[in-house]
Design an enzyme around this catalytic site. Structure first.
Site, PDB file in Angstrom:
ATOM      1  N   ARG A  22      71.665  19.468  73.561  1.00 13.79           N
ATOM      2  CA  ARG A  22      73.098  19.588  73.756  1.00 13.79           C
ATOM      3  C   ARG A  22      73.830  18.632  72.831  1.00 13.79           C
ATOM      4  O   ARG A  22      73.285  17.587  72.445  1.00 13.79           O
ATOM      5  CB  ARG A  22      73.492  19.223  75.192  1.00 13.79           C
ATOM      6  CG  ARG A  22      72.986  20.186  76.207  1.00 13.79           C
ATOM      7  CD  ARG A  22      72.387  19.575  77.440  1.00 13.79           C
ATOM      8  NE  ARG A  22      72.396  18.160  77.542  1.00 13.79           N
ATOM      9  CZ  ARG A  22      73.196  17.466  78.372  1.00 13.79           C
ATOM     10  NH1 ARG A  22      74.069  18.091  79.129  1.00 13.79           N
ATOM     11  NH2 ARG A  22      73.102  16.173  78.457  1.00 13.79           N
TER      12      ARG A  22
ATOM     13  N   GLY B 125      59.858  11.285  74.081  1.00 11.62           N
ATOM     14  CA  GLY B 125      59.076  10.288  73.352  1.00 11.62           C
ATOM     15  C   GLY B 125      57.881  10.858  72.622  1.00 11.62           C
ATOM     16  O   GLY B 125      57.623  12.065  72.645  1.00 11.62           O
TER      17      GLY B 125
ATOM     18  N   HIS C 113      64.681   6.964  72.807  1.00  8.63           N
ATOM     19  CA  HIS C 113      63.948   7.597  73.902  1.00  8.63           C
ATOM     20  C   HIS C 113      64.930   7.959  75.003  1.00  8.63           C
ATOM     21  O   HIS C 113      65.643   7.089  75.517  1.00  8.63           O
ATOM     22  CB  HIS C 113      62.868   6.659  74.430  1.00  8.63           C
ATOM     23  CG  HIS C 113      61.945   7.329  75.394  1.00  8.63           C
ATOM     24  ND1 HIS C 113      61.236   6.646  76.347  1.00  8.63           N
ATOM     25  CD2 HIS C 113      61.621   8.645  75.570  1.00  8.63           C
ATOM     26  CE1 HIS C 113      60.515   7.495  77.050  1.00  8.63           C
ATOM     27  NE2 HIS C 113      60.735   8.719  76.606  1.00  8.63           N
ATOM     28  N   ASP C 114      64.966   9.218  75.396  1.00  4.14           N
ATOM     29  CA  ASP C 114      65.953   9.673  76.371  1.00  4.14           C
ATOM     30  C   ASP C 114      65.858   8.925  77.698  1.00  4.14           C
ATOM     31  O   ASP C 114      66.878   8.688  78.358  1.00  4.14           O
ATOM     32  CB  ASP C 114      65.881  11.193  76.573  1.00  4.14           C
ATOM     33  CG  ASP C 114      64.495  11.707  76.920  1.00  4.14           C
ATOM     34  OD1 ASP C 114      63.563  10.906  77.121  1.00  4.14           O
ATOM     35  OD2 ASP C 114      64.328  12.948  76.977  1.00  4.14           O
ATOM     36  N   THR C 115      64.657   8.531  78.091  1.00  2.00           N
ATOM     37  CA  THR C 115      64.511   7.783  79.337  1.00  2.00           C
ATOM     38  C   THR C 115      65.281   6.471  79.274  1.00  2.00           C
ATOM     39  O   THR C 115      65.947   6.077  80.235  1.00  2.00           O
ATOM     40  CB  THR C 115      63.031   7.497  79.631  1.00  2.00           C
ATOM     41  OG1 THR C 115      62.340   8.729  79.776  1.00  2.00           O
ATOM     42  CG2 THR C 115      62.868   6.679  80.908  1.00  2.00           C
TER      43      THR C 115
END
Length: 476
Positions: free
Chosen positions: A15, A81, A223-225
């Site tokens: 997105r 990741g 890293h999205d986390t």
């Protein structure tokens, strides 16, 4: 008024979110302006990411942002990741990046153990040892002509502005970063057999990396986390845990120092670098991938369900009929999820789920049970006693899962923000631009502006009894 564009990639979609921040009022407004699918593609028998397609979608997102606001001040990327791309000596991206679900790394950890003991590898890098980790992917990599390796968010930035560095949060997913020095671990990387010249320079989150068409390209928490945890609302809790819930579930807490003991390794816990300098001590658990995949399987069989339809089917099914281990290897690969669940139940001498609702409920309950196992292990290794779980990301939309998490852990769940990953990305861009001082200030803003929903634990005795059964099944 600062305007920033956040590209938030998951393993099933991407997105573009355009945000506007008014420094005078402290007001943040944001909207999704572009969405696109993502997923593994078969490339001659190898699972890969379609990088040219993804890059084209990124440029569409930039064009839409420019149509809306003239031109954003900055943009940044966060992704899943471990995955990476390779650059040749002429600066060209070599082929398609491999997908972490490709089975080529299956036996790589055992191969590594011929040269280094697992406890020594863990003591250096602090990562949960999984075949998908970058270290093992590079061991299996048959392309030796590279001059540079870049993780996925860094590869996108390179394609736009030529930046050749890597954010430290994404590097900390690789099993190749020294958790104490925060630099590359030479002993770990040597296992790959590759030339160390391919390793990029490491930079901190909120670093300006370059420009694309007059727009600053910023390295956030790649890293999205770590972006999601960055956006955890400020809390009055004495001791908070977090659960970043999407395709993967990553459950853990913030610590001041890494925990690198053999006991921690045996619990399969991981140390990753957070955007605020903390260690995010966590466990990787297969997450909503299981729900996404079984929905695809139902569709292929001619049964079209929305996610709400699936939740309602699960609610009507018998509770605690059967369980799976979400991290059992057979569930990591796409295809035939209903058959795999039934086979697991037969092999573990449980009742076999027949209806679609029973299959779906077995996933929900098993995820919630696995969260309990992870939290108990984290408590044991940290000495912390958690009084709230902050559930972040797409999983906040699933009230059934949120309530099950509260019931399983028997602590309150604070669900939100739903857009935690994008908000962390946005927050770090604003820090780089000088609009926000630090992560703590951003968390206070998020707590004030975002909707947080609370779930109180219930049915403690029934969940405790079921958890004892679940633990026995997993220990057999």
């Amino acid at each position: 008024m600062s305007q920033v564009l956040a590209f938030d990639f998951g393993a099933s979609g991407g997105r573009a979110i355009l945000a506007k921040y008014d420094a005078a009022s402290g007001s943040l407004k944001y909207e999704e302006i572009h969405r696109f699918e993502n997923g593994p593609m078969d490339c001659g028998g190898k699972l890969c990411w379609d990088f040219p397609y993804l890059l084209a979608e990124i440029k569409k997102g930039i064009e839409k942002a420019c149509e809306i606001c003239g031109k954003p001040d900055s943009l940044a990327f966060d992704t899943w990741g471990v995955d990476y791309g390779l650059i040749d000596g002429a600066g060209k991206i070599m082929g398609l990046p491999a997908n972490y679900r490709d089975p080529r790394t299956k036996n790589m950890p055992d191969k590594a153990y011929e040269k280094i003991a697992p406890e020594k590898l863990y003591a250096a890098t602090g990562n949960q040892i999984m075949p998908i980790n970058t270290l093992f992917q590079l061991m299996a990599e048959d392309n030796n002509g590279a001059s540079l390796m870049l993780f996925m968010p860094d590869l996108f930035a390179y394609a736009l502005c030529g930046a050749k560095n890597a954010d430290q949060t994404i590097a900390s997913t690789s099993q190749m970063l020294d958790m104490k020095s925060k630099g590359w671990c030479a002993d770990a990387f040597a296992l790959t057999g590759k030339n160390p010249k391919i390793l990029p320079q490491i930079v901190s989150p909120a670093t300006v990396a370059g420009e694309y068409d007059g727009i600053k390209v910023i390295k956030v928490a790649g890293h999205d986390t770590q972006c999601a945890v960055c956006a955890m609302p400020a809390s009055d809790s004495q001791c908070a845990a977090f659960l970043s819930c999407g395709t993967w579930s990553l459950i853990g807490c913030e610590c001041d120092e890494p925990i690198l003991t053999e006991k921690s390794m045996l619990c399969e816990l991981s140390n990753e670098l957070g955007a605020n300098g903390k260690i995010n001590y966590l466990k990787n658990i297969s997450g909503l991938w299981l729900i996404q995949e079984i929905r695809r399987n139902f569709r292929a069989a001619g049964r079209e369900y929305s996610y709400n339809d699936m939740e309602q089917l699960a609610r009507k099914a018998e509770p605690f009929k059967c369980f799976i281990d979400p991290d059992s290897p057979e569930f990591a690969l796409p295809g035939e999820m209903p058959e795999k669940i039934r086979a697991f139940c037969r092999a573990s001498n449980q009742a076999v789920p027949e209806s679609d609702g029973e299959l779906i409920r077995s996933i929900y309950e098993s995820l919630a049970m696995k969260y309990r196992i992870a939290i108990d292990q984290i408590k044991e290794n940290t000495g912390k006693n958690f009084d709230v779980l902050h559930l972040l990301g797409g999983g906040t939309k699933d009230g059934f899962l949120c309530q099950m998490a509260a019931n399983s852990l028997q602590i309150p769940v604070a669900a939100g923000p739903t857009e935690a990953t994008a908000l962390g990305n946005i927050m770090l861009q604003l820090i780089a631009l000088g609009d926000i001082k630090n992560v703590e200030e951003g968390r206070k803003m998020i707590k004030t502006q975002e909707q947080i929903k609370y779930y109180a634990p219930a049915d403690g005795a029934a969940w405790e009894k079921a958890y004892s059964r679940y633990a026995e099944i997993l220990n057999k």
